[in-house]
Scaffold this active site. Sequence first.
Site, short mmCIF file in Angstrom:
data_model
loop_
_atom_site.label_atom_id
_atom_site.label_comp_id
_atom_site.label_asym_id
_atom_site.label_seq_id
_atom_site.Cartn_x
_atom_site.Cartn_y
_atom_site.Cartn_z
N GLY A 74 0.63 2.19 -0.71
CA GLY A 74 0.76 3.61 -0.49
C GLY A 74 -0.54 4.21 0.00
CD GLU A 97 -5.07 5.68 -3.91
OE1 GLU A 97 -6.08 4.98 -4.15
OE2 GLU A 97 -3.92 5.31 -4.20
#
Length: 872
Positions: free
Chosen positions: A263, A300
């Site tokens: 992803g 992230e």
Amino acid sequence: MRTDTPQAIRLADYTPPAFLIDEVRLDFDLAPNTTRVKARLNVRRNGEHTGPLVLNGERLKPISVALDGRVLAEDERTIDAEFLTIPNVPDAFVLETEVEIDPENNKALEGLYMSGGRFCTQCEAEGFRKITWYPDRPDVLSRFTVRIVADKAFRHLLSNGNLLEAGDLPGDRHFAVWNDPFPKPAYLFALVGGELDVLEDKLVTMTGRTVDLRIFVDTGMAPRAAYAMDALKRSMKWDEEAFGREYDLDLFMIVAVRDFNFGAMENKGLNIFNSSLLLADPATATDLDYERIESVVAHEYFHNWTGDRITCRDWFQLCLKEGLTVFRDQSFSADMRGHAVQRIKDVKALRARQFPEDQGPLAHPVRPSSYMKIDNFYTATIYEKGAEVIRMLKTLIGAEAFRQGMDLYFERWDGHATTVEEFIRCFAEVSGRDLSDFFVWYEQAGTPKVSLAHSYDPAARTLTVELSQSTPPTPGQPDKRPLPVPVILGLLDGEGRTLAFERDGQAVDETLIVLDGASKTVTLTGVDAAPVVSALRGFSSPVTLRTDARAADRYVQLASDPDLFNRWESGQELARALIIARAQGGPDEVGEERFAEALGRALSDQASDPAFKALLLSLPSESDLALAIQPADPAAIHEAREALRTRLALHLTDDLKRLHIGLQELGEFSPDAASAGRRALRNAALDLMAANPRAEIGELADGHYRAAANMTDAIGGLSALMLVGGELYENALVDFFERWKSEPLVIDKWFALQARDPDESALGRVMGLTAHPAFDQKNPNRLRALVSTFANFNPARFHDPSGAGYRFLADQILAVDGFNPMTAARLVEPLGGWRRYKPELGALMKEQLARIAATDGLSKNVYELASKALAD
């Protein structure tokens, strides 16, 4: 027939690296087929280790190898398919190597490859070895300086850290030099080169530093990165407030790429994202896309501290960064979108992905003890269950001690690679608690089964609660230890009012019981009425809970439980029992009608959040139900679930119409949680209306689709049309494709929607779509949209009695394995649960697994999962 068997790597065999690398200098001369990579490594022996220097390297064309400036002869070093070995080296030296690689033909999408005419990298877990020779393991941390040279057609040249220098070169070429001042393992290295648009912004940190923010996207797509930029700024501020973590570089960059196995990736200062998780506007992205972008951007970014500044000693500790960071991004999303609704969504995802994993041949602990390919352990157990373990830790020691433990962890391990043991030790120190038993959650696979029974003594005003636990055997772990299971518990009276009680002499309305053995009995005093027990509030542990609650108790909870998770859960339990009864041949029509009435009352509750009501309308999934019926019959489950949907649609006709009309969107689109909740409820109402055989739902759904002013409503209308079928649906499919054929991310939705079609013709449709001009097997997004969606989310048609669905999936796995083993391996799991299904289906699934495992030239990735799925 396959004859070679890959060997497992074991945690017990871990040894520290023989050599460390203090500084790395990389020089890239980018060319699509002939990229040259020069590496200069400052190497030193680690402690008393002796022996040769051994570096990882795969698919590298060697040009030269030099030690302290002297080019080595061929008899002074050995190069094979996986390693560069130099037998005789001093204790400290400079190693210089040059290799050539072919990014354009790198279809595995690991290392340096090309996507959309641009260079990009993916190095986690073991991709850096496909770029240059290096000790490609996470416990070798080094400071990187990177010089990139390319034609000016590749306008942006990006890498980790801060930009030191950039300029022009002869021959219409240019260069950029980047330096990352923070030591990192090679898996966090990143490089991007190409023509990109950029969206820029700034953020002032809590200490007053200004950080430049840049998001790089396809040409013309910068406006679609605006929501991701907003999510980034909110996540950076949230991490400062919630965890005291400030960003540490002068620049933070994100790049969107079209072809990506993951992803997104948290490379230090240069995150690389799958475009599907970065780009959004109302016309092309659904509310779910907005939610996922917000969550993944935060995830992230949060890795900057939990993954980058502090990383894993070895890949067995993967949960140390992933489970912890999922917990952090879930906490962020809860603050952004509402704690109860977010918790329900997180648990739904856990049950959909991780619970089946725990009940199958691929079950493994949150910290595995062995693997063949670490790529295969980016699993729901590592991520979602890993997050649940962190959540339990916080519950057990309290929020204040948890924050102190995190602060200690950041202080002690910043700049190092560490282990789960050291992480847990920080919390044991600040809380003064012995957490050795808690560590079993990391070492033991499987989903514990917890049972709760209660008895009330009206004369003594006491409630006795008896808890017990057991965990079924999993591969390699036949005998299970008891786990510390936090159970948050409250009481209601028969009218749904909160009942206060006393625990250890203290008056409370909620208490934490820790089931820390095989069984435990707790007596609560001062209970003034026969109670309804509301247990496992907030889903306080990742377990399956079975209680002695009556259906009447569930209805009290559905109407009144102040814990919204348990209010939702009571509805799920009622629906699950009704569907299972019908699937097993004993339908409870009176119970189904009573459930419909209760759901109608819940929908009429003006105080309830629309997003919560939308979740109430969603019945347990067929895959979830298959875990509760063994051996599972997917066809019977599908028919029983549809029968309940039909009864609800008939009973709630007026309520659903009222919602559908009353929630029509007026004004400008907003992605905020409240607006998304209203759209979710309106589309959920339409979805349920599609089960009503007496209504003219086709025209209503078609009107919904045609009038849609955003992608959420367009997909909602198209999904309802799919459930109805017929000419209106086929016409809408053609219209949708023609409207959006130039938008790859939207066409992914078109493929995925058809893959979910419950019609008996679905398998033929899906197989036909693999020949569609827009289908690209080499693009992971497109492959997942069609093949993975069909295998994972259309059980009634995937489990076709002929076995054709299994053969189709096996064919896809074997075809993709030839060029992208990582993506191919992720398609194996739907076949891995063959033991849970009817014997005739299980045999057909097993047959395809055996066919896969016996194929010559099979990758380690696919072989590991297929062979484990077949093992006794």
